[in-house]
Design a protein around this motif. Sequence first.
Motif, PDB file in Angstrom:
ATOM      1  N   SER A 152      58.057 -56.959  66.730  1.00 19.42           N
ATOM      2  CA  SER A 152      58.346 -55.561  66.631  1.00 19.42           C
ATOM      3  C   SER A 152      58.415 -54.821  65.329  1.00 19.42           C
ATOM      4  O   SER A 152      59.576 -55.242  64.733  1.00 19.42           O
ATOM      5  CB  SER A 152      59.331 -55.368  67.707  1.00 19.42           C
ATOM      6  N   LEU A 153      57.863 -53.622  65.074  1.00 21.75           N
ATOM      7  CA  LEU A 153      57.932 -53.020  63.870  1.00 21.75           C
ATOM      8  C   LEU A 153      58.591 -51.694  64.181  1.00 21.75           C
ATOM      9  O   LEU A 153      58.001 -50.805  64.921  1.00 21.75           O
ATOM     10  CB  LEU A 153      56.568 -52.599  63.118  1.00 21.75           C
ATOM     11  N   ASN A 154      59.676 -51.420  63.509  1.00 21.88           N
ATOM     12  CA  ASN A 154      60.437 -50.277  63.785  1.00 21.88           C
ATOM     13  C   ASN A 154      60.680 -49.439  62.270  1.00 21.88           C
ATOM     14  O   ASN A 154      61.548 -48.422  62.386  1.00 21.88           O
ATOM     15  CB  ASN A 154      61.843 -50.798  64.273  1.00 21.88           C
ATOM     16  N   GLU A 155      59.768 -49.746  61.500  1.00 22.80           N
ATOM     17  CA  GLU A 155      60.185 -49.039  60.047  1.00 22.80           C
ATOM     18  C   GLU A 155      59.611 -47.595  60.239  1.00 22.80           C
ATOM     19  O   GLU A 155      58.897 -47.094  61.071  1.00 22.80           O
ATOM     20  CB  GLU A 155      59.808 -49.527  58.985  1.00 22.80           C
ATOM     21  N   HIS A 156      59.824 -46.692  59.034  1.00 22.68           N
ATOM     22  CA  HIS A 156      59.609 -45.495  59.103  1.00 22.68           C
ATOM     23  C   HIS A 156      58.488 -44.892  58.139  1.00 22.68           C
ATOM     24  O   HIS A 156      57.734 -43.846  58.267  1.00 22.68           O
ATOM     25  CB  HIS A 156      60.891 -44.456  58.567  1.00 22.68           C
ATOM     26  N   THR A 157      58.470 -45.888  57.163  1.00 21.55           N
ATOM     27  CA  THR A 157      57.292 -45.417  56.128  1.00 21.55           C
ATOM     28  C   THR A 157      56.211 -46.724  56.302  1.00 21.55           C
ATOM     29  O   THR A 157      56.588 -47.781  56.759  1.00 21.55           O
ATOM     30  CB  THR A 157      57.988 -45.489  54.714  1.00 21.55           C
ATOM     31  N   VAL A 158      54.992 -46.357  55.574  1.00 23.36           N
ATOM     32  CA  VAL A 158      53.774 -47.287  55.087  1.00 23.36           C
ATOM     33  C   VAL A 158      54.606 -48.599  54.461  1.00 23.36           C
ATOM     34  O   VAL A 158      54.338 -49.718  54.765  1.00 23.36           O
ATOM     35  CB  VAL A 158      52.783 -46.393  54.674  1.00 23.36           C
ATOM     36  N   ALA A 159      55.141 -48.354  53.563  1.00 23.95           N
ATOM     37  CA  ALA A 159      55.596 -49.318  52.550  1.00 23.95           C
ATOM     38  C   ALA A 159      56.720 -50.166  53.333  1.00 23.95           C
ATOM     39  O   ALA A 159      56.431 -51.333  53.086  1.00 23.95           O
ATOM     40  CB  ALA A 159      56.101 -48.894  51.254  1.00 23.95           C
ATOM     41  N   ASP A 160      57.374 -49.849  53.931  1.00 26.44           N
ATOM     42  CA  ASP A 160      58.458 -50.540  54.738  1.00 26.44           C
ATOM     43  C   ASP A 160      57.655 -51.310  55.938  1.00 26.44           C
ATOM     44  O   ASP A 160      58.016 -52.592  56.081  1.00 26.44           O
ATOM     45  CB  ASP A 160      59.550 -49.648  55.267  1.00 26.44           C
ATOM     46  N   THR A 161      56.863 -50.732  56.461  1.00 29.80           N
ATOM     47  CA  THR A 161      56.096 -51.342  57.595  1.00 29.80           C
ATOM     48  C   THR A 161      55.264 -52.400  57.130  1.00 29.80           C
ATOM     49  O   THR A 161      55.319 -53.634  57.805  1.00 29.80           O
ATOM     50  CB  THR A 161      55.397 -50.293  58.320  1.00 29.80           C
ATOM     51  N   ILE A 162      54.646 -52.478  55.795  1.00 33.72           N
ATOM     52  CA  ILE A 162      53.749 -53.426  55.415  1.00 33.72           C
ATOM     53  C   ILE A 162      54.792 -54.660  54.917  1.00 33.72           C
ATOM     54  O   ILE A 162      54.472 -55.873  54.987  1.00 33.72           O
ATOM     55  CB  ILE A 162      53.133 -52.893  54.160  1.00 33.72           C
ATOM     56  N   CYS A 163      55.809 -54.282  54.542  1.00 34.49           N
ATOM     57  CA  CYS A 163      56.814 -55.489  54.213  1.00 34.49           C
ATOM     58  C   CYS A 163      57.323 -56.317  55.305  1.00 34.49           C
ATOM     59  O   CYS A 163      57.305 -57.477  55.212  1.00 34.49           O
ATOM     60  CB  CYS A 163      58.175 -54.733  53.550  1.00 34.49           C
ATOM     61  N   ALA A 164      57.733 -55.438  56.433  1.00 33.13           N
ATOM     62  CA  ALA A 164      58.126 -56.192  57.963  1.00 33.13           C
ATOM     63  C   ALA A 164      56.710 -56.830  58.326  1.00 33.13           C
ATOM     64  O   ALA A 164      57.076 -58.060  58.799  1.00 33.13           O
ATOM     65  CB  ALA A 164      58.448 -54.845  58.767  1.00 33.13           C
ATOM     66  N   VAL A 165      55.482 -56.416  58.246  1.00 31.17           N
ATOM     67  CA  VAL A 165      54.271 -57.194  58.671  1.00 31.17           C
ATOM     68  C   VAL A 165      54.242 -58.356  57.862  1.00 31.17           C
ATOM     69  O   VAL A 165      54.156 -59.394  58.477  1.00 31.17           O
ATOM     70  CB  VAL A 165      52.967 -56.190  58.578  1.00 31.17           C
ATOM     71  N   ARG A 166      54.433 -58.194  56.492  1.00 30.12           N
ATOM     72  CA  ARG A 166      54.254 -59.538  55.751  1.00 30.12           C
ATOM     73  C   ARG A 166      55.276 -60.744  56.250  1.00 30.12           C
ATOM     74  O   ARG A 166      54.999 -61.958  56.362  1.00 30.12           O
ATOM     75  CB  ARG A 166      54.513 -59.434  54.171  1.00 30.12           C
ATOM     76  N   THR A 167      56.544 -60.121  56.365  1.00 32.71           N
ATOM     77  CA  THR A 167      57.453 -61.273  56.920  1.00 32.71           C
ATOM     78  C   THR A 167      57.039 -61.680  58.293  1.00 32.71           C
ATOM     79  O   THR A 167      57.100 -62.813  58.508  1.00 32.71           O
ATOM     80  CB  THR A 167      58.753 -60.491  57.103  1.00 32.71           C
ATOM     81  N   GLY A 168      56.613 -60.787  59.149  1.00 36.18           N
ATOM     82  CA  GLY A 168      56.252 -61.319  60.353  1.00 36.18           C
ATOM     83  C   GLY A 168      54.954 -62.183  60.495  1.00 36.18           C
ATOM     84  O   GLY A 168      55.132 -63.423  61.249  1.00 36.18           O
ATOM     85  N   VAL A 169      54.115 -62.218  59.550  1.00 34.11           N
ATOM     86  CA  VAL A 169      52.902 -62.958  59.595  1.00 34.11           C
ATOM     87  C   VAL A 169      53.387 -64.426  58.984  1.00 34.11           C
ATOM     88  O   VAL A 169      53.108 -65.480  59.430  1.00 34.11           O
ATOM     89  CB  VAL A 169      51.930 -62.612  58.225  1.00 34.11           C
ATOM     90  N   PHE A 170      54.651 -64.584  58.055  1.00 34.60           N
ATOM     91  CA  PHE A 170      54.860 -65.785  57.579  1.00 34.60           C
ATOM     92  C   PHE A 170      55.857 -66.497  58.702  1.00 34.60           C
ATOM     93  O   PHE A 170      55.984 -67.668  58.389  1.00 34.60           O
ATOM     94  CB  PHE A 170      55.619 -65.516  56.169  1.00 34.60           C
ATOM     95  N   ASP A 171      56.454 -65.749  59.294  1.00 33.79           N
ATOM     96  CA  ASP A 171      57.395 -66.281  60.468  1.00 33.79           C
ATOM     97  C   ASP A 171      56.696 -66.487  61.722  1.00 33.79           C
ATOM     98  O   ASP A 171      57.421 -66.998  62.745  1.00 33.79           O
ATOM     99  CB  ASP A 171      58.559 -65.222  60.707  1.00 33.79           C
ATOM    100  N   GLY A 172      55.156 -66.265  61.640  1.00 31.34           N
ATOM    101  CA  GLY A 172      54.520 -66.807  62.757  1.00 31.34           C
ATOM    102  C   GLY A 172      54.229 -66.165  63.839  1.00 31.34           C
ATOM    103  O   GLY A 172      54.031 -66.454  65.125  1.00 31.34           O
ATOM    104  N   ALA A 173      54.099 -64.780  63.748  1.00 30.13           N
ATOM    105  CA  ALA A 173      53.778 -63.691  64.690  1.00 30.13           C
ATOM    106  C   ALA A 173      52.424 -63.881  65.130  1.00 30.13           C
ATOM    107  O   ALA A 173      51.726 -64.011  64.241  1.00 30.13           O
ATOM    108  CB  ALA A 173      53.998 -62.338  64.204  1.00 30.13           C
ATOM    109  N   ASP A 174      52.266 -63.935  66.611  1.00 31.73           N
ATOM    110  CA  ASP A 174      50.765 -63.790  67.229  1.00 31.73           C
ATOM    111  C   ASP A 174      50.273 -62.573  67.277  1.00 31.73           C
ATOM    112  O   ASP A 174      49.012 -62.387  67.343  1.00 31.73           O
ATOM    113  CB  ASP A 174      50.868 -64.541  68.735  1.00 31.73           C
ATOM    114  N   ALA A 175      50.959 -61.408  67.316  1.00 28.55           N
ATOM    115  CA  ALA A 175      50.476 -60.200  67.425  1.00 28.55           C
ATOM    116  C   ALA A 175      51.838 -59.078  66.851  1.00 28.55           C
ATOM    117  O   ALA A 175      52.769 -59.513  66.477  1.00 28.55           O
ATOM    118  CB  ALA A 175      50.262 -59.789  68.893  1.00 28.55           C
ATOM    119  N   PHE A 176      51.456 -57.757  66.920  1.00 23.87           N
ATOM    120  CA  PHE A 176      52.452 -57.102  66.346  1.00 23.87           C
ATOM    121  C   PHE A 176      52.345 -55.567  67.268  1.00 23.87           C
ATOM    122  O   PHE A 176      51.544 -55.313  68.061  1.00 23.87           O
ATOM    123  CB  PHE A 176      52.117 -56.577  64.809  1.00 23.87           C
TER     124      PHE A 176
END
Length: 257
Positions: free
Chosen positions: A17-41
Amino acid sequence: MERPLLSFGHKPLLVCSLNEHTVADTICAVRTGVFDGADAFLLHMEKLVPDAMSEESLRAMFSPMQHRGVIVTNYRYENKASDDVIAEQLLTAVRAGASCVDLMCDFFDAQEPQIPTENPDAVARQRELIAKIHDMGAQVLISSHLPAFYETEALISFAKTMEERGADIVKIAMTVGSEEEAVRAVPETYALKKALHVPFYFGLGGKYSHAHRILAPVYGSCLIFAVPYYTPSTQVHKPLLRSVREIIQHFDFGIDR
């Protein structure tokens, strides 16, 4: 870009689940999610600053998801725009590559509490929007958010209405106010599984909700929502992604043969 649709097999999908406000912060959260094994976003568009809702910005946020499915919400409780504007923003997300749109069950006719609208004009407009999303190659999750405990019969009625309206996935989020209500939600989860012909998510909210978020998939719920980390902007009632991944990897969701 490739649009990976959500598909459900033996185990539930672990959704970051992505709850950030900006593009840059969201991309950082996505990268964390990818490495922590998310199946989807799950992208909460309603939390984004206006500049981040453009098609170009959405594509930039979807790109590092590495061909994982993405659900987009755009709830009116934070996005104060009209439902017509919200609908256009959701369609922009589909053009940018979103796999699935979370459509509020009272879209075009806000209800309190949020149960499926029966207004004929609103229902017709919902069906038209759902057909448009399907024609664009994306899926539709229809959602209801309930502020208190509901009995099984009412939940099934809401869920069947959403299924009949064209949902690829039915979602009911229900707040519980006691341990007893949280326990009673377990057989309700199985009742929804038996009643529906499409995948569903049934999740609880409130301080007694944590166990059900993990137990619900045992009884048929198809998604687990988790966050990549905790910040003031994240939803702290959701479990951490890496913690849930450990449980899923070491738990048998099947039936002994």
